[in-house]
Design an enzyme around this catalytic site. Structure first.
Site, mmCIF file in Angstrom:
data_model
loop_
_atom_site.group_PDB
_atom_site.id
_atom_site.type_symbol
_atom_site.label_atom_id
_atom_site.label_comp_id
_atom_site.label_asym_id
_atom_site.label_seq_id
_atom_site.Cartn_x
_atom_site.Cartn_y
_atom_site.Cartn_z
ATOM 1 N N CYS A 244 0.867 -1.172 0.000
ATOM 2 C CA CYS A 244 0.000 0.000 0.000
ATOM 3 C C CYS A 244 0.904 1.223 0.000
ATOM 4 O O CYS A 244 1.839 1.303 0.807
ATOM 5 C CB CYS A 244 -0.901 -0.001 1.234
ATOM 6 S SG CYS A 244 -1.875 1.512 1.378
ATOM 7 N N ASN A 253 0.371 -8.871 -0.684
ATOM 8 C CA ASN A 253 -0.592 -9.818 -0.108
ATOM 9 C C ASN A 253 -0.016 -11.216 -0.148
ATOM 10 O O ASN A 253 0.878 -11.500 -0.942
ATOM 11 C CB ASN A 253 -1.842 -9.869 -0.987
ATOM 12 C CG ASN A 253 -2.811 -8.815 -0.599
ATOM 13 O OD1 ASN A 253 -2.797 -7.733 -1.153
ATOM 14 N ND2 ASN A 253 -3.635 -9.120 0.367
HETATM 15 P P1 HMG Z 1 -8.886 14.379 -0.986
HETATM 16 O O1 HMG Z 1 -7.754 15.192 -1.540
HETATM 17 O O2 HMG Z 1 -9.237 14.557 0.451
HETATM 18 O O3 HMG Z 1 -10.198 14.533 -1.889
HETATM 19 O O4 HMG Z 1 -8.575 12.863 -1.267
HETATM 20 P P2 HMG Z 1 -11.076 15.744 -2.295
HETATM 21 O O5 HMG Z 1 -12.483 15.254 -2.336
HETATM 22 O O6 HMG Z 1 -10.737 16.968 -1.466
HETATM 23 O O7 HMG Z 1 -10.604 16.033 -3.798
HETATM 24 C C1 HMG Z 1 -9.294 16.482 -4.114
HETATM 25 C C2 HMG Z 1 -9.012 16.208 -5.592
HETATM 26 O O8 HMG Z 1 -9.071 14.813 -5.867
HETATM 27 C C3 HMG Z 1 -10.026 16.871 -6.523
HETATM 28 O O9 HMG Z 1 -9.353 17.151 -7.748
HETATM 29 C C4 HMG Z 1 -11.006 15.749 -6.775
HETATM 30 O O10 HMG Z 1 -11.703 15.885 -7.985
HETATM 31 C C5 HMG Z 1 -10.084 14.546 -6.850
HETATM 32 P P3 HMG Z 1 -8.751 18.595 -8.062
HETATM 33 O O11 HMG Z 1 -9.928 19.519 -7.950
HETATM 34 O O12 HMG Z 1 -7.685 18.845 -7.020
HETATM 35 O O13 HMG Z 1 -8.183 18.422 -9.429
HETATM 36 N N1 HMG Z 1 -10.754 13.293 -6.495
HETATM 37 C C6 HMG Z 1 -10.803 12.201 -7.275
HETATM 38 N N2 HMG Z 1 -10.276 11.952 -8.478
HETATM 39 C C7 HMG Z 1 -10.514 10.726 -9.011
HETATM 40 N N3 HMG Z 1 -11.219 9.752 -8.369
HETATM 41 C C8 HMG Z 1 -11.742 9.978 -7.161
HETATM 42 C C9 HMG Z 1 -11.537 11.254 -6.569
HETATM 43 N N4 HMG Z 1 -11.929 11.788 -5.380
HETATM 44 C C10 HMG Z 1 -11.438 13.045 -5.357
HETATM 45 N N5 HMG Z 1 -12.426 9.011 -6.545
HETATM 46 C C11 HMG Z 1 -9.243 10.610 -1.682
HETATM 47 C C12 HMG Z 1 -9.464 11.843 -0.852
HETATM 48 C C13 HMG Z 1 -9.944 9.453 -1.013
HETATM 49 C C14 HMG Z 1 -9.775 10.840 -3.094
HETATM 50 C C15 HMG Z 1 -7.710 10.349 -1.750
HETATM 51 O O14 HMG Z 1 -7.223 10.324 -0.440
HETATM 52 C C16 HMG Z 1 -7.360 9.076 -2.447
HETATM 53 O O15 HMG Z 1 -7.581 8.890 -3.646
HETATM 54 N N6 HMG Z 1 -6.750 8.136 -1.715
HETATM 55 C C17 HMG Z 1 -6.376 6.880 -2.339
HETATM 56 C C18 HMG Z 1 -5.889 5.968 -1.319
HETATM 57 C C19 HMG Z 1 -5.583 4.620 -1.944
HETATM 58 O O16 HMG Z 1 -5.931 4.314 -3.078
HETATM 59 N N7 HMG Z 1 -4.893 3.794 -1.161
HETATM 60 C C20 HMG Z 1 -4.567 2.487 -1.574
HETATM 61 C C21 HMG Z 1 -5.770 1.593 -1.609
HETATM 62 S S1 HMG Z 1 -6.318 1.067 -0.009
HETATM 63 C C22 HMG Z 1 -5.372 -0.312 0.330
HETATM 64 O O17 HMG Z 1 -4.466 -0.640 -0.406
HETATM 65 C C23 HMG Z 1 -5.733 -1.136 1.521
HETATM 66 C C24 HMG Z 1 -6.456 -2.440 1.151
HETATM 67 O O18 HMG Z 1 -5.686 -3.224 0.275
HETATM 68 C C25 HMG Z 1 -6.715 -3.234 2.425
HETATM 69 C C26 HMG Z 1 -5.438 -3.327 3.279
HETATM 70 O O19 HMG Z 1 -4.478 -3.962 2.883
HETATM 71 O O20 HMG Z 1 -5.474 -2.673 4.313
HETATM 72 C C27 HMG Z 1 -7.812 -2.166 0.488
HETATM 73 MG MG MG Z 2 -4.024 -4.458 0.883
#
Ligand code: HMG
Ligand code: MG
Length: 307
Positions: A244, A253
């Site tokens: 991650c 994983n």
């Molecule tokens: P934020 O900056 O707080 O979001 O991010 P926001 O709502 O303030 O928006 C900021 C900007 O992001 C804006 O664009 C939005 O349009 C854009 P700007 O106006 O600056 O150009 N935006 C998006 N763009 C595309 N798709 C979207 C989206 N939402 C907002 N959905 C947010 C909040 C959640 C979006 C950000 O923190 C994020 O994308 N995080 C990703 C985290 C991630 O992917 N982590 C890895 C996956 S989780 C994982 O691996 C764990 C798991 O495997 C289980 C485990 O192992 O634990 C599942």
């Molecule tokens: Mg994971």
């Protein structure tokens, strides 16, 4: 309790596996990986995530991947969505190319919630609530992933009470399935059972799954500990890919091949062809320019080379 006779594996390699890769992985290679997993008999695959491309650039081709993998019959494709924007983007595909399932991802630790999705646990649940409702309106199943259920890279220890609090929150907003995730791979069998027991207080056995990163080599033991409880759905990643971006140092994983090798030895059916998964692991490892992490893949590839 006797062990389950059948296990469902969700291959999260194309998403969890590739999201952490620094080098851009060509869209065609991601699509080919999914195609090979389908051919190997995987019936549940997490194909990509609709998150911010600024946060996770590797997943910026989410729509192209989803469109190109099509809808293989009998296969459930899922994607991660952190908010309504993500859900809307996932649903922008023509009906025949939409995912079957979406995954909302929260955390049992406040610190990780902030780092990973930039909001508190309570805010994340409020963000997910309309996502769950809108997904259900179009008949999508919603899985929840609860990260850092066994420990957090920022907070340290995470208790079963903290896990249960988020399980209850996810239940309350209406998710269908509860995945307990050991993001940094620090869980050990008895502690994993304690976390799982909290999930099982609120979700039926069939809707609880384990997601174990293998950082400390505990993932297979943790899968076995879950089997002892009757849990029969696990995320795994082809080739042991992954990590991650917000959990530095955490490895991939548990490898799909390693879980399959163990399950085969236990006479537990999966419907998945181990050799074909090894081929898929070799394929994606070639693309990335390194060997698979999976012990079973390397052993089986060495045996092939020697034959
Ligand atoms: P934020 O900056 O707080 O979001 O991010 P926001 O709502 O303030 O928006 C900021 C900007 O992001 C804006 O664009 C939005 O349009 C854009 P700007 O106006 O600056 O150009 N935006 C998006 N763009 C595309 N798709 C979207 C989206 N939402 C907002 N959905 C947010 C909040 C959640 C979006 C950000 O923190 C994020 O994308 N995080 C990703 C985290 C991630 O992917 N982590 C890895 C996956 S989780 C994982 O691996 C764990 C798991 O495997 C289980 C485990 O192992 O634990 C599942
Ligand atoms: Mg994971």
């Amino acid at each position: 309790m006797s062990l389950p006779s059948h296990v469902t594996l969700v291959d999260v390699g194309p998403r969890d596996g590739l999201q952490n890769e620094k080098q851009p992985v060509p869209t065609e290679a991601k699509v080919e990986l999914v195609r090979r997993l389908v051919a190997a008999g995987l019936r549940e695959i997490e194909v990509t995530s609709f998150v911010s491309p600024k946060w996770v650039p590797q997943m910026a081709d989410n729509a192209q991947v989803l469109a190109a993998v099509g809808r293989p019959p009998g296969v459930r494709l899922s994607v991660l969505v952190p908010n309504m924007k993500g859900l809307e983007a996932a649903l922008a595909a023509p009906p025949g190319q939409r995912p079957d399932e979406v995954v909302v991802f929260g955390a049992a630790s406040e610190a990780f919630s902030q780092r990973n999705i930039n909001c508190s646990i309570a805010e994340s649940l409020e963000r997910f609530r309309p996502v769950v409702a809108a997904a259900h309106e179009v008949d999508l199943k919603v899985r929840a992933a609860i990260s850092c259920a066994l420990g957090c890279p920022y907070q340290g220890e995470v208790t079963p009470d903290e896990v249960e609090r988020v399980v209850v929150g996810m239940k309350e907003i209406g998710v269908d399935h509860c995945g307990i995730a050991d993001t940094i791979g620090v869980g050990t069998p008895r502690r994993v059972q304690a976390a799982m027991e909290r999930a099982l207080r609120h979700f039926p056995l069939v809707e609880v799954s384990g997601h174990f990163h293998d950082t400390y080599g505990q993932a297979l033991a943790n899968v076995y500990a879950c089997l002892e409880m009757g849990i029969h759905t696990f995320d795994a990643s082809v080739g042991g890919l992954g990590g991650c971006p917000y959990a530095k140092g955490a490895t991939g994983n548990v490898a799909t091949e390693d879980v399959l090798f163990m399950l085969r030895g236990l006479d537990i059916d999966t419907g998945i062809d181990l050799d074909a998964v090894v081929d898929a692991a070799a394929f994606i490892s070639d693309v990335l320019g390194r060997k698979p992490v999976s012990r079973s893949a390397n052993a089986l590839l060495a045996r092939r080379a020697a034959a």
